[in-house]
Design an enzyme around this catalytic site. Structure first.
Site, PDB file in Angstrom:
ATOM      1  CG  ASP A  46      -1.816   1.222   1.269  1.00  0.00           C
ATOM      2  OD1 ASP A  46      -2.930   1.124   0.724  1.00  0.00           O
ATOM      3  OD2 ASP A  46      -1.419   2.269   1.814  1.00  0.00           O
ATOM      4  CE1 TYR A  51       0.799   7.954   2.552  1.00  0.00           C
ATOM      5  CE2 TYR A  51       1.280   5.718   1.857  1.00  0.00           C
ATOM      6  CZ  TYR A  51       0.421   6.630   2.441  1.00  0.00           C
ATOM      7  OH  TYR A  51      -0.796   6.207   2.909  1.00  0.00           O
ATOM      8  CG  HIS A 113      -4.350  10.053   0.240  1.00  0.00           C
ATOM      9  ND1 HIS A 113      -3.006   9.999  -0.019  1.00  0.00           N
ATOM     10  CD2 HIS A 113      -4.482   9.619   1.516  1.00  0.00           C
ATOM     11  CE1 HIS A 113      -2.351   9.553   1.043  1.00  0.00           C
ATOM     12  NE2 HIS A 113      -3.233   9.314   1.986  1.00  0.00           N
TER      13      HIS A 113
END
Length: 310
Positions: A46, A51, A113
């Protein structure tokens, strides 16, 4: 090597019920973590553009493909559309950036998201002169139409959402041509998500649990791994507290994505398929719920699409 059980989406696609989370897995650490996870038996990774480590994740996966350990189709990769890309015309370019970073032709799952949008631009967290986040007025319903387009083009095999509440899901389902396969949300014993989990199940939407083991160790956070009731259950099964917390999600049919870069912890998290919690122990863990959110995202409370209770 144990094989991770799969959960079937309503469309027939399957996702391994356990995945490796990669939030705050720093470049330089995440490559080895993903390699270790694949060697241990993980087949679900994931990730997210936000990130900042998708290049390293892609490098790790491709290296294992080159070694002959896996094929591309053996890995289920989840990516996410960040808040600065909610303009419908920005969705496909954002996904193509992720694909370029990974070195893939497609992702197995792509999620919105968060339901709120930020001002578009190079800064992932745009702020005004007072240090407050700058939101954009794009509606996630319109963003979802662009998500459907990338699915139809084959760039994302499955599409879903993250951090959506029940009302937002209901609103999305009224106009969606393609139903989300999953809603990825914080879920742990202190925030058990009973209502949302039940609603998702009733609509054929899989709940994916992040932060299943707790928070980031901030001083104000209660520590799940120090909870005496969970410790007692762990002793009973001769398992670690983390393993009990992960098995709790599995026994609720939730996909679960613990994050770690520590090889022994990654292995420990994998070793949860040789036991099941009794119904009484699941009920006991359920009783610990206090609707305590460890990821409240309070800096976004001014957005009209803020998903949590204010």
């Amino acid at each position: 090597m144990a094989k991770i059980p799969a959960v079937k989406f309503y469309n027939g696609a399957e996702v391994p019920i356990l995945g490796l989370g990669t939030w705050r897995s720093a470049p330089g650490e995440v490559t080895q973590a993903v390699k270790d996870a694949i060697d241990i038996g993980y087949r679900h990774i994931d990730g997210a553009h936000f990130y900042g480590n998708e290049k390293e994740i892609g490098e790790a996966i491709r290296s294992k493909i080159e070694e002959g350990v896996i094929k591309r189709e053996d890995i289920f990769y989840t990516g996410k559309l960040w808040n600065t890309f909610h303009r419908p015309g920005a969705v496909e370019p954002a996904l193509r950036t992720t694909l370029d970073d990974l070195g893939f032709d497609y992702v197995d799952l792509y999620l919105i998201h968060w339901p709120f949008a930020y001002k578009e631009g190079a800064d992932p967290n745009p702020k005004d002169a007072n240090g407050k986040l700058v939101f954009a007025d794009y509606d996630y319903v319109d963003t979802w139409k662009a998500m459907e387009d990338i699915h139809e083009k084959g760039l994302a095999k499955n599409i879903g959402v993250s951090n959506f509440n029940k009302e937002q899901l209901e609103r999305l389902l009224k106009t969606a041509k393609i139903k989300p396969v999953t809603n990825q949300v914080e879920c742990q014993p202190y925030l058990a998500q009973f209502e949302l989990s039940g609603y998702c199940k009733s609509k054929g939407i899989v709940l994916t649990a992040y932060r299943p083991i707790g928070g980031l160790g901030k001083p104000w956070e209660p520590k799940l791994r120090e909870d005496p009731e969970i410790a007692r259950i762990a002793k009973k099964y001769n398992k670690t507290i983390s393993q009990i917390l992960l098995r709790y999600q599995v026994d609720r049919s939730h996909v679960v994505i613990p994050k770690s870069v520590n090889k022994s912890r990654i292995k420990e998290n994998f070793e949860i398929f040789d036991f099941e919690l009794s119904e009484q122990d699941v009920d006991l863990i359920n009783s610990l719920n206090r609707d305590l959110r460890l990821c409240p995202m309070l800096e976004c409370v001014d957005s009209p699409h803020f998903p949590f209770e204010k």
